[in-house]
Design a protein around this motif. Structure first.
Motif, PDB file in Angstrom:
ATOM      1  N   ASN A 133      -4.873 -18.024   4.033  1.00 47.62           N
ATOM      2  CA  ASN A 133      -5.596 -16.914   4.649  1.00 47.62           C
ATOM      3  C   ASN A 133      -6.243 -16.015   3.586  1.00 47.62           C
ATOM      4  O   ASN A 133      -5.580 -15.520   2.685  1.00 47.62           O
ATOM      5  CB  ASN A 133      -4.659 -16.103   5.539  1.00 47.62           C
ATOM      6  N   GLY A 134      -7.548 -15.824   3.683  1.00 44.36           N
ATOM      7  CA  GLY A 134      -8.280 -14.956   2.761  1.00 44.36           C
ATOM      8  C   GLY A 134      -8.780 -15.641   1.497  1.00 44.36           C
ATOM      9  O   GLY A 134      -9.503 -15.036   0.708  1.00 44.36           O
ATOM     10  N   LYS A 135      -8.411 -16.909   1.289  1.00 39.62           N
ATOM     11  CA  LYS A 135      -8.864 -17.640   0.094  1.00 39.62           C
ATOM     12  C   LYS A 135     -10.280 -18.170   0.316  1.00 39.62           C
ATOM     13  O   LYS A 135     -10.817 -18.127   1.414  1.00 39.62           O
ATOM     14  CB  LYS A 135      -7.923 -18.805  -0.217  1.00 39.62           C
ATOM     15  N   LYS A 136     -10.870 -18.693  -0.759  1.00 44.44           N
ATOM     16  CA  LYS A 136     -12.204 -19.276  -0.669  1.00 44.44           C
ATOM     17  C   LYS A 136     -12.261 -20.532  -1.524  1.00 44.44           C
ATOM     18  O   LYS A 136     -11.322 -20.830  -2.276  1.00 44.44           O
ATOM     19  CB  LYS A 136     -13.267 -18.263  -1.087  1.00 44.44           C
ATOM     20  N   SER A 137     -13.343 -21.250  -1.420  1.00 46.06           N
ATOM     21  CA  SER A 137     -13.518 -22.481  -2.168  1.00 46.06           C
ATOM     22  C   SER A 137     -13.343 -22.230  -3.667  1.00 46.06           C
ATOM     23  O   SER A 137     -13.859 -21.252  -4.199  1.00 46.06           O
ATOM     24  CB  SER A 137     -14.914 -23.059  -1.887  1.00 46.06           C
ATOM     25  N   GLY A 138     -12.592 -23.106  -4.319  1.00 49.20           N
ATOM     26  CA  GLY A 138     -12.329 -22.979  -5.752  1.00 49.20           C
ATOM     27  C   GLY A 138     -10.995 -22.326  -6.065  1.00 49.20           C
ATOM     28  O   GLY A 138     -10.478 -22.469  -7.176  1.00 49.20           O
ATOM     29  N   ASP A 139     -10.414 -21.603  -5.107  1.00 49.25           N
ATOM     30  CA  ASP A 139      -9.123 -20.937  -5.337  1.00 49.25           C
ATOM     31  C   ASP A 139      -7.989 -21.959  -5.409  1.00 49.25           C
ATOM     32  O   ASP A 139      -8.026 -23.006  -4.777  1.00 49.25           O
ATOM     33  CB  ASP A 139      -8.801 -19.946  -4.213  1.00 49.25           C
ATOM     34  N   ILE A 140      -6.969 -21.599  -6.190  1.00 50.30           N
ATOM     35  CA  ILE A 140      -5.732 -22.369  -6.247  1.00 50.30           C
ATOM     36  C   ILE A 140      -4.748 -21.690  -5.299  1.00 50.30           C
ATOM     37  O   ILE A 140      -4.580 -20.469  -5.337  1.00 50.30           O
ATOM     38  CB  ILE A 140      -5.142 -22.419  -7.678  1.00 50.30           C
ATOM     39  N   VAL A 141      -4.122 -22.489  -4.448  1.00 46.36           N
ATOM     40  CA  VAL A 141      -3.191 -21.967  -3.453  1.00 46.36           C
ATOM     41  C   VAL A 141      -1.792 -22.470  -3.785  1.00 46.36           C
ATOM     42  O   VAL A 141      -1.599 -23.655  -4.061  1.00 46.36           O
ATOM     43  CB  VAL A 141      -3.593 -22.441  -2.038  1.00 46.36           C
ATOM     44  N   GLU A 142      -0.842 -21.550  -3.771  1.00 54.10           N
ATOM     45  CA  GLU A 142       0.555 -21.901  -4.014  1.00 54.10           C
ATOM     46  C   GLU A 142       1.362 -21.475  -2.797  1.00 54.10           C
ATOM     47  O   GLU A 142       1.214 -20.360  -2.300  1.00 54.10           O
ATOM     48  CB  GLU A 142       1.057 -21.195  -5.270  1.00 54.10           C
ATOM     49  N   PHE A 143       2.193 -22.380  -2.315  1.00 50.06           N
ATOM     50  CA  PHE A 143       3.031 -22.068  -1.157  1.00 50.06           C
ATOM     51  C   PHE A 143       4.347 -22.821  -1.282  1.00 50.06           C
ATOM     52  O   PHE A 143       4.466 -23.773  -2.032  1.00 50.06           O
ATOM     53  CB  PHE A 143       2.320 -22.405   0.149  1.00 50.06           C
ATOM     54  N   LYS A 144       5.323 -22.350  -0.536  1.00 45.70           N
ATOM     55  CA  LYS A 144       6.653 -22.941  -0.623  1.00 45.70           C
ATOM     56  C   LYS A 144       7.059 -23.531   0.716  1.00 45.70           C
ATOM     57  O   LYS A 144       6.960 -22.892   1.751  1.00 45.70           O
ATOM     58  CB  LYS A 144       7.667 -21.885  -1.043  1.00 45.70           C
ATOM     59  N   THR A 145       7.482 -24.779   0.658  1.00 44.28           N
ATOM     60  CA  THR A 145       8.128 -25.418   1.802  1.00 44.28           C
ATOM     61  C   THR A 145       9.547 -25.704   1.305  1.00 44.28           C
ATOM     62  O   THR A 145      10.261 -24.766   0.989  1.00 44.28           O
ATOM     63  CB  THR A 145       7.376 -26.690   2.238  1.00 44.28           C
ATOM     64  N   SER A 146       9.922 -26.952   1.178  1.00 44.23           N
ATOM     65  CA  SER A 146      11.222 -27.256   0.555  1.00 44.23           C
ATOM     66  C   SER A 146      11.106 -27.149  -0.970  1.00 44.23           C
ATOM     67  O   SER A 146      12.104 -27.064  -1.667  1.00 44.23           O
ATOM     68  CB  SER A 146      11.684 -28.654   0.956  1.00 44.23           C
ATOM     69  N   ARG A 147       9.873 -27.128  -1.460  1.00 45.53           N
ATOM     70  CA  ARG A 147       9.600 -26.916  -2.888  1.00 45.53           C
ATOM     71  C   ARG A 147       8.266 -26.191  -3.013  1.00 45.53           C
ATOM     72  O   ARG A 147       7.510 -26.089  -2.059  1.00 45.53           O
ATOM     73  CB  ARG A 147       9.580 -28.248  -3.641  1.00 45.53           C
ATOM     74  N   VAL A 148       7.975 -25.704  -4.199  1.00 43.15           N
ATOM     75  CA  VAL A 148       6.719 -24.993  -4.424  1.00 43.15           C
ATOM     76  C   VAL A 148       5.592 -26.021  -4.566  1.00 43.15           C
ATOM     77  O   VAL A 148       5.715 -26.993  -5.307  1.00 43.15           O
ATOM     78  CB  VAL A 148       6.798 -24.090  -5.680  1.00 43.15           C
ATOM     79  N   MET A 149       4.516 -25.806  -3.822  1.00 46.03           N
ATOM     80  CA  MET A 149       3.371 -26.711  -3.831  1.00 46.03           C
ATOM     81  C   MET A 149       2.147 -25.942  -4.325  1.00 46.03           C
ATOM     82  O   MET A 149       2.005 -24.756  -4.037  1.00 46.03           O
ATOM     83  CB  MET A 149       3.086 -27.223  -2.414  1.00 46.03           C
ATOM     84  N   LYS A 150       1.279 -26.636  -5.048  1.00 49.54           N
ATOM     85  CA  LYS A 150       0.007 -26.068  -5.493  1.00 49.54           C
ATOM     86  C   LYS A 150      -1.108 -27.012  -5.097  1.00 49.54           C
ATOM     87  O   LYS A 150      -0.977 -28.223  -5.213  1.00 49.54           O
ATOM     88  CB  LYS A 150      -0.011 -25.909  -7.022  1.00 49.54           C
ATOM     89  N   CYS A 151      -2.204 -26.441  -4.629  1.00 46.36           N
ATOM     90  CA  CYS A 151      -3.374 -27.248  -4.325  1.00 46.36           C
ATOM     91  C   CYS A 151      -4.624 -26.394  -4.531  1.00 46.36           C
ATOM     92  O   CYS A 151      -4.547 -25.173  -4.655  1.00 46.36           O
ATOM     93  CB  CYS A 151      -3.307 -27.811  -2.905  1.00 46.36           C
ATOM     94  N   LYS A 152      -5.749 -27.067  -4.579  1.00 50.36           N
ATOM     95  CA  LYS A 152      -7.009 -26.385  -4.784  1.00 50.36           C
ATOM     96  C   LYS A 152      -7.846 -26.448  -3.522  1.00 50.36           C
ATOM     97  O   LYS A 152      -7.938 -27.492  -2.869  1.00 50.36           O
ATOM     98  CB  LYS A 152      -7.784 -27.047  -5.934  1.00 50.36           C
TER      99      LYS A 152
END
Length: 157
Positions: A133-152
């Motif tokens: 939410n609030g991100k834009k193209s090119g941003d790196i997103v980090e979120f946690k489920t059972s482990r920390v995930m990163k995606c672009k």
């Protein structure tokens, strides 16, 4: 990537799910009509259980109807900032995934395939939805489920 086609596919998928839900509700109503009432039998647990199941089925059905209405409302919205109604392409470790961010739990988990890419509906309350939410193209997103995930974020439509 054609946003309009993807949203239409999600709408059709949800309409099919709603039709199936209607059929399930009718079957459950018929089942309940055939059950003896509490005054007719000391074994009335089938009726009570059936009523509980009917209540849960109606809640899910109502959630899907709200989701369908919301999908139709956001069908033509297009913005560069991720929010309700956005179609998002994410990359992680060389693979690409598509998502449809929709603020209605009745759509969560629905998926469609277009040109070899799977798009999945997520809510803004999911870990990924909150991170996007609030991100834009090119941003790196980090979120946690059972482990920390990163995606672009590769694209927002």
């Amino acid at each position: 990537m054609d946003r309009k086609i993807i949203v239409e596919m999600f709408i059709k998928t949800l309409e099919k799910n709603i039709t199936s839900s209607n059929e399930g509700l009718k079957i459950q109503e018929e089942y309940l009509a055939d059950q003896p009432g509490p005054m007719q039998s000391r074994y009335d647990s089938a009726l009570v259980e059936g009523q509980w199941q009917m209540s849960e089925m109606k809640k899910k059905h109502d959630d899907m109807l709200r989701a369908l209405s919301l999908m139709k409302e956001v069908a033509n919205i297009q913005t560069e900032i991720i929010g309700n109604g956005s179609i998002i392409i994410l990359s992680q470790n060389g693979s690409h995934n598509g998502y449809f961010l929709i603020d209605a739990k009745g759509a969560a988990g629905a998926s469609v395939m277009l040109e070899g890419m799977k798009y999945m509906a997520i809510t803004s309350q999911s870990p990924l939805g909150k991170a996007l939410n609030g991100k834009k193209s090119g941003d790196i997103v980090e979120f946690k489920t059972s482990r920390v995930m990163k995606c672009k974020v590769e694209g927002v439509y």
